[in-house]
Enzyme design. Structure first.
Site, mmCIF file in Angstrom:
data_model
loop_
_atom_site.group_PDB
_atom_site.id
_atom_site.type_symbol
_atom_site.label_atom_id
_atom_site.label_comp_id
_atom_site.label_asym_id
_atom_site.label_seq_id
_atom_site.Cartn_x
_atom_site.Cartn_y
_atom_site.Cartn_z
ATOM 1 C CD GLU A 87 -3.022 -0.928 0.169
ATOM 2 O OE1 GLU A 87 -3.362 0.225 -0.161
ATOM 3 O OE2 GLU A 87 -3.499 -1.963 -0.352
ATOM 4 C CD GLU A 109 -5.604 8.157 -2.336
ATOM 5 O OE1 GLU A 109 -6.165 7.951 -3.423
ATOM 6 O OE2 GLU A 109 -6.220 8.313 -1.264
#
Length: 262
Positions: A87, A109
């Site tokens: 991730e 992100e």
């Protein structure tokens, strides 16, 4: 004397087991070897993710990395770091040590969008964004809310805390790992062998193993045959299992599994 000696041994063993934490499974040197490039200059998370923050966070989730036999404990640690490394990866095949040595390069992100959805229990706070943050890249208000409640922080009101406090960051990832999500079992129960597939799971190809963990974390990668996302998660997992000196087990992919709820 023999009976008393045996009683003392049992008591000492009990105290030892009860006092065990994940630090007995993964040492600081192993942690550094797992995530060896996370503090390189090219990684935006440089200096953020520390072994001390991980151990501190894990104390709030006592069953993590301490359930089952020693190989099971190690396999859970490898699986957790494999999924979270994927991730947050910043690596590629051309970088030093290959792509699976570059986990935890990011704490937020890239190119985030708005992850606010209508939810009466966990309503979005105005001007707050619930994009992916931390090792598991937790996102959406309906995850920030209950995660914050579980670890005693107002993450709906202050989601940026996940990218500014490393212990809180690890806690959100561990909360997601340890907590069943809607129709899904917890990753912890799957990797430690507690979860048993139902008839519906078996019909959907969901069998015990690391592949189901991927299905929990990101089911959109499942049921589509071999793909780069699944390959990356498996690559990290195999590397970490090797460092811990264990086999990765069976059923590593979810290529032929239907996503939960599909």
């Amino acid at each position: 004397m023999g009976g008393l000696y045996g009683l003392v041994v049992i008591l000492l063993w009990t105290v030892s087991v009860r006092g065990q934490d994940v630090g007995s499974v993964i040492s600081k040197s192993m942690f550094e070897d797992f995530l060896k490039h996370r503090n390189d200059d090219i990684c935006p998370a440089k200096g953020f993710y520390t072994y001390e923050a991980f151990i501190d966070a894990a104390k709030s989730f006592g069953a993590f990395g301490t359930s089952g036999d020693p190989d099971t404990q190690k396999r859970e640690v490898a699986a957790f770091f494999a999924q979270t490394s994927h991730e947050t990866t910043g690596g590629g095949p051309s970088l030093p040590d290959g792509p699976y040595a570059w986990g935890y390069c990011f704490k937020e992100e890239q190119n985030p969008t708005d992850y606010c959805v209508a939810d009466p229990e966990w309503p979005c706070v105005p001007n707050k964004n619930y994009h992916g943050r931390g090792p598991i890249q937790i996102s959406y208000n309906y995850n920030y809310g209950p995660a914050g409640k579980a670890i005693d922080y107002d993450l709906l009101g202050n989601p940026d805390l996940v990218a500014s406090d490393p212990t809180v960051s690890f806690k959100t990832a561990l909360w997601f790992w340890m907590t069943p999500q809607s129709l899904k079992p917890s990753s912890h129960d799957v990797i430690t062998g507690v979860w048993k597939p139902s008839e519906a799971d078996s019909a959907a190809g969901r069998v015990p193993g690391y592949g189901v963990v991927t299905n929990i974390i990101n089911g959109i990668e499942c049921g589509k045959g071999s793909n780069s996302g699944g390959e990356g998660r498996i690559g990290f997992y195999k590397r970490y299992c090797s460092i811990l000196g264990i086999s990765p087990g069976e059923n590593l992919d979810c290529y032929n599994q239907k996503p939960f709820g599909a």
